[in-house]
Design a protein around this motif. Structure first.
Motif, PDB file in Angstrom:
ATOM      1  N   ASN A   1     -12.905  -1.171   8.732  1.00 38.00           N
ATOM      2  CA  ASN A   1     -14.154  -1.655   9.302  1.00 38.00           C
ATOM      3  C   ASN A   1     -13.913  -2.671  10.418  1.00 38.00           C
ATOM      4  N   GLN A   2     -14.553  -2.449  11.600  1.00 38.65           N
ATOM      5  CA  GLN A   2     -14.394  -3.359  12.743  1.00 38.65           C
ATOM      6  C   GLN A   2     -15.585  -4.298  12.922  1.00 38.65           C
ATOM      7  N   LEU A   3     -16.628  -4.117  12.113  1.00 37.00           N
ATOM      8  CA  LEU A   3     -17.830  -4.934  12.259  1.00 37.00           C
ATOM      9  C   LEU A   3     -17.639  -6.297  11.606  1.00 37.00           C
ATOM     10  N   LYS A   4     -18.384  -7.283  12.073  1.00 32.57           N
ATOM     11  CA  LYS A   4     -18.295  -8.635  11.517  1.00 32.57           C
ATOM     12  C   LYS A   4     -19.064  -8.728  10.211  1.00 32.57           C
ATOM     13  N   ARG A   5     -18.406  -9.253   9.167  1.00 28.65           N
ATOM     14  CA  ARG A   5     -19.077  -9.423   7.870  1.00 28.65           C
ATOM     15  C   ARG A   5     -19.684 -10.830   7.821  1.00 28.65           C
ATOM     16  N   VAL A   6     -20.963 -10.897   8.148  1.00 28.56           N
ATOM     17  CA  VAL A   6     -21.632 -12.203   8.250  1.00 28.56           C
ATOM     18  C   VAL A   6     -22.931 -12.274   7.447  1.00 28.56           C
ATOM     19  N   LEU A   7     -23.316 -11.195   6.766  1.00 24.78           N
ATOM     20  CA  LEU A   7     -24.606 -11.154   6.089  1.00 24.78           C
ATOM     21  C   LEU A   7     -24.471 -11.415   4.591  1.00 24.78           C
ATOM     22  N   GLY A   8     -25.181 -12.473   4.103  1.00 18.11           N
ATOM     23  CA  GLY A   8     -25.246 -12.763   2.681  1.00 18.11           C
ATOM     24  C   GLY A   8     -26.440 -12.057   2.051  1.00 18.11           C
ATOM     25  N   LYS A   9     -26.665 -12.285   0.751  1.00 22.72           N
ATOM     26  CA  LYS A   9     -27.714 -11.532   0.049  1.00 22.72           C
ATOM     27  C   LYS A   9     -29.114 -11.860   0.559  1.00 22.72           C
ATOM     28  N   TRP A  10     -29.345 -13.133   0.964  1.00 25.57           N
ATOM     29  CA  TRP A  10     -30.688 -13.470   1.441  1.00 25.57           C
ATOM     30  C   TRP A  10     -30.917 -12.999   2.873  1.00 25.57           C
ATOM     31  N   SER A  11     -29.858 -12.942   3.682  1.00 15.28           N
ATOM     32  CA  SER A  11     -29.990 -12.355   5.022  1.00 15.28           C
ATOM     33  C   SER A  11     -30.279 -10.866   4.911  1.00 15.28           C
ATOM     34  N   LEU A  12     -29.614 -10.200   3.960  1.00 19.23           N
ATOM     35  CA  LEU A  12     -29.869  -8.783   3.724  1.00 19.23           C
ATOM     36  C   LEU A  12     -31.291  -8.570   3.202  1.00 19.23           C
ATOM     37  N   THR A  13     -31.738  -9.458   2.310  1.00 18.04           N
ATOM     38  CA  THR A  13     -33.103  -9.369   1.792  1.00 18.04           C
ATOM     39  C   THR A  13     -34.103  -9.544   2.922  1.00 18.04           C
ATOM     40  N   ALA A  14     -33.830 -10.491   3.829  1.00 17.06           N
ATOM     41  CA  ALA A  14     -34.716 -10.718   4.976  1.00 17.06           C
ATOM     42  C   ALA A  14     -34.766  -9.503   5.889  1.00 17.06           C
ATOM     43  N   ILE A  15     -33.637  -8.787   6.018  1.00 15.63           N
ATOM     44  CA  ILE A  15     -33.628  -7.561   6.819  1.00 15.63           C
ATOM     45  C   ILE A  15     -34.572  -6.535   6.206  1.00 15.63           C
ATOM     46  N   GLY A  16     -34.529  -6.400   4.866  1.00 15.13           N
ATOM     47  CA  GLY A  16     -35.433  -5.483   4.187  1.00 15.13           C
ATOM     48  C   GLY A  16     -36.884  -5.882   4.366  1.00 15.13           C
ATOM     49  N   ILE A  17     -37.186  -7.165   4.154  1.00 18.65           N
ATOM     50  CA  ILE A  17     -38.565  -7.652   4.316  1.00 18.65           C
ATOM     51  C   ILE A  17     -39.008  -7.508   5.769  1.00 18.65           C
ATOM     52  N   GLY A  18     -38.082  -7.787   6.695  1.00 21.80           N
ATOM     53  CA  GLY A  18     -38.405  -7.689   8.116  1.00 21.80           C
ATOM     54  C   GLY A  18     -38.850  -6.299   8.518  1.00 21.80           C
ATOM     55  N   ALA A  19     -38.252  -5.277   7.908  1.00 23.60           N
ATOM     56  CA  ALA A  19     -38.628  -3.903   8.234  1.00 23.60           C
ATOM     57  C   ALA A  19     -39.870  -3.458   7.484  1.00 23.60           C
ATOM     58  N   ILE A  20     -40.040  -3.923   6.238  1.00 22.08           N
ATOM     59  CA  ILE A  20     -41.153  -3.447   5.417  1.00 22.08           C
ATOM     60  C   ILE A  20     -42.484  -4.043   5.875  1.00 22.08           C
ATOM     61  N   ILE A  21     -42.510  -5.363   6.069  1.00 20.48           N
ATOM     62  CA  ILE A  21     -43.769  -6.001   6.484  1.00 20.48           C
ATOM     63  C   ILE A  21     -43.920  -5.860   7.995  1.00 20.48           C
ATOM     64  N   GLY A  22     -44.867  -5.037   8.399  1.00 24.58           N
ATOM     65  CA  GLY A  22     -45.055  -4.811   9.825  1.00 24.58           C
ATOM     66  C   GLY A  22     -46.314  -4.021  10.086  1.00 24.58           C
ATOM     67  N   GLY A  23     -46.153  -2.908  10.829  1.00 26.93           N
ATOM     68  CA  GLY A  23     -47.296  -2.106  11.209  1.00 26.93           C
ATOM     69  C   GLY A  23     -48.086  -1.590  10.032  1.00 26.93           C
ATOM     70  N   GLY A  24     -47.425  -1.335   8.926  1.00 27.91           N
ATOM     71  CA  GLY A  24     -48.119  -0.797   7.766  1.00 27.91           C
ATOM     72  C   GLY A  24     -49.215  -1.709   7.266  1.00 27.91           C
ATOM     73  N   ILE A  25     -48.878  -2.968   7.039  1.00 26.55           N
ATOM     74  CA  ILE A  25     -49.843  -3.899   6.462  1.00 26.55           C
ATOM     75  C   ILE A  25     -50.869  -4.349   7.493  1.00 26.55           C
TER      76      ILE A  25
END
Length: 495
Positions: A21-45
């Motif tokens: 893997n050449q990508l930077k490993r910088v994401l913790g569990k809450w950053s990953l959770t925020a990525i999920g929330i960031g995509a889910i809460i949007g145009g739908g709601i």
């Protein structure tokens, strides 16, 4: 190596991908959770709640979110198990490649393109609408031919007695896609930081809507909670049945677009610090948080105004409309600003997920190596990011987008059903494999996930179904013409 279309990528090959893997490993569990929330809460709601309440479920929209959430939680548990076992880029595509076979994996990967790329296009156009509304609140107007695609601009001109323009484009949609593209090229840490800030703003706005809106709820608007079946006129003049339990199910299909995003967490395995533990946590946590918020917002919305009154322009911004009707126009500023900012993070995560799926497929030779080239400084797949940005921005700027929401939902539901099937097959095929996270009651959860997601596919718009199946057929042609002949499995030898 086996030339069959059902050949599976060996686990040793996945382990080699993780090691290289050449990508930077910088994401913790809450950053990953925020990525999920960031995509889910949007145009739908902010958008789809209005159409789902008026045309499908009525006050029972809350039940539609429950049904869609149940379908998602089944899939989320299966995603979490796979993500802990195979912490690699590619999401459902990679999971299917290691369990069911190459053709199945290709079909899912092709479906994910439908989900992420078309989802990003749809959200870009939605963002433009909210951005223009926000400017309007401050007395600023962009010329109509610079804020609409050519077809929509022509319709606007005819409706308002204006001369039809010889040229038109949705400039705000085009512009915001390139802002997101720039952030993604700069690096995952920068993208995650921007997403975290936007997610905090969105959560604050959603909580504001729930707490303040609750004071203006009139319970009589919930009676009857599940209205009787009747014919409802749609914007195109057609009459279609709505309400009843069938309306609850069709409403769940209609708002399923609001749930796409938690699976994007699984595309970030290459950048997660501890993917085996943190990704299952983030997938499930982001889904649970958003489902609870969605149910509460839908109850507030249908309690503030009658579902019968959510028509016309209210369908484009139903939550803001509800507060305006309640005599709280000041709240419209807050909600419109939150939606404008919030939709940016949805685009960010969708385009991020798209490039990581491409990265996984390119590593396997199923698409050209162009898609796996990593920037030497930023450590991001910059060429594919630019390509995705170009396609999304052009389509969003020049195309009237009507069915893309349903087509995006098709790609998502298809991937969810296939993941449930794949994790069930692997449990029987390789029961002794180490599973850092193990989905509970899988023999019940996986079949229910397949059933619910398949039913929701069947409840989608008929034309959207045909177009989506056409997209999958095109994918098969590309697979046999390029993917299969160039697959790395043709020459792969295990050590």
């Amino acid at each position: 190596m086996d030339k069959s279309i059902w050949r599976r990528k060996p686990i040793s090959a996945f382990e080699a991908d993780i090691k290289n893997n050449q990508l930077k490993r910088v994401l913790g569990k809450w950053s990953l959770t925020a990525i999920g929330i960031g995509a889910i809460i949007g145009g739908g709601i902010f958008v789809l709640t209005g159409t789902a309440a008026h045309y499908h479920a009525g006050p029972a929209l809350a039940l539609s979110f429950v049904v869609a959430g149940i379908g998602c939680i089944f899939a989320a548990l299966c995603y979490a198990e796979f993500a802990s076992m195979l912490p690699v880029e590619g999401s459902a595509y990679a999971y299917a490649y290691g369990t069911i076979g190459e053709l199945f994996a290709w079909a899912i990967g092709w479906g994910l393109i439908l989900e992420y790329a078309m989802g990003a296009m749809t959200v870009a156009v939605s963002w433009s609408g909210y951005f223009n509304k926000l400017l309007h609140l401050f007395g600023i107007e962009i010329p109509f031919w610079l804020r609409n695609d050519p077809v929509s601009a022509g319709q606007f001109a005819r409706d308002n007695g204006l001369a039809e323009p010889s040229f038109a484009l949705n400039l705000p949609a085009f512009f915001i896609v390139w802002v997101v593209t720039y952030i993604l090229i700069k690096g995952i840490k920068e993208a995650a930081s921007a997403n975290n800030v936007i997610v905090i703003l969105k959560l604050a706005a959603i909580i504001f809507i729930i707490l303040v809106g609750a004071f203006f709820v009139h319970t009589q608007n919930w009676v009857p909670f599940i209205p009787a079946v009747e014919l409802v006129e749609h914007a195109d003049g057609t009459m279609k049945e709505a309400y009843g339990w069938a309306g609850v199910l069709s409403g769940a299909s209609a708002i399923f677009f609001a749930y796409i995003g938690f699976d994007a967490v699984s595309t970030q395995a290459g950048e997660a610090i501890n993917p085996s533990k943190d990704m299952p946590f983030a997938i499930i946590m982001s889904l649970v948080i958003c489902t609870v918020l969605y149910i509460l917002v839908s109850l507030v919305l249908t309690g503030m105004i009658s579902y019968k009154d959510i028509t016309g322009d209210a369908l484009k911004a139903p939550v803001a409309f509800a507060f305006d009707k309640a005599g709280q126009p000041w709240a419209v500023f807050i909600i419109t600003a939150a939606a404008t900012a919030g939709l940016i993070s949805v685009m960010l995560v969708m385009m991020l997920g798209q490039t990581r799926v491409f990265l996984g497929m390119a590593k396997d030779g199923l698409i050209p190596g162009f898609f796996k080239e990593i920037h030497p400084t930023y450590k991001t797949p910059w060429k594919s990011t630019i390509l995705v940005g170009t396609l999304v921005s052009v389509v969003a700027a020049f195309t009237p987008i009507g069915l893309l929401g349903d087509m995006t939902s098709f790609g998502t539901l298809f991937a969810f059903a296939m993941v449930c099937l794949a994790v069930l097959i692997l449990r029987f095929r390789d029961p002794n494999r180490e599973r850092p996270f193990k989905a509970p009651f899988l023999t019940i959860v996986a079949p229910l996930g397949i059933l619910v997601n398949t039913v929701l596919i069947l409840m989608l718009d008929g034309l959207a179904q045909k177009l989506a199946f056409g997209w999958l057929l095109l994918g098969l042609i590309v697979y046999f013409a390029y993917g299969r002949p160039n697959s790395f499995l043709n020459n792969y030898k295990e050590d």
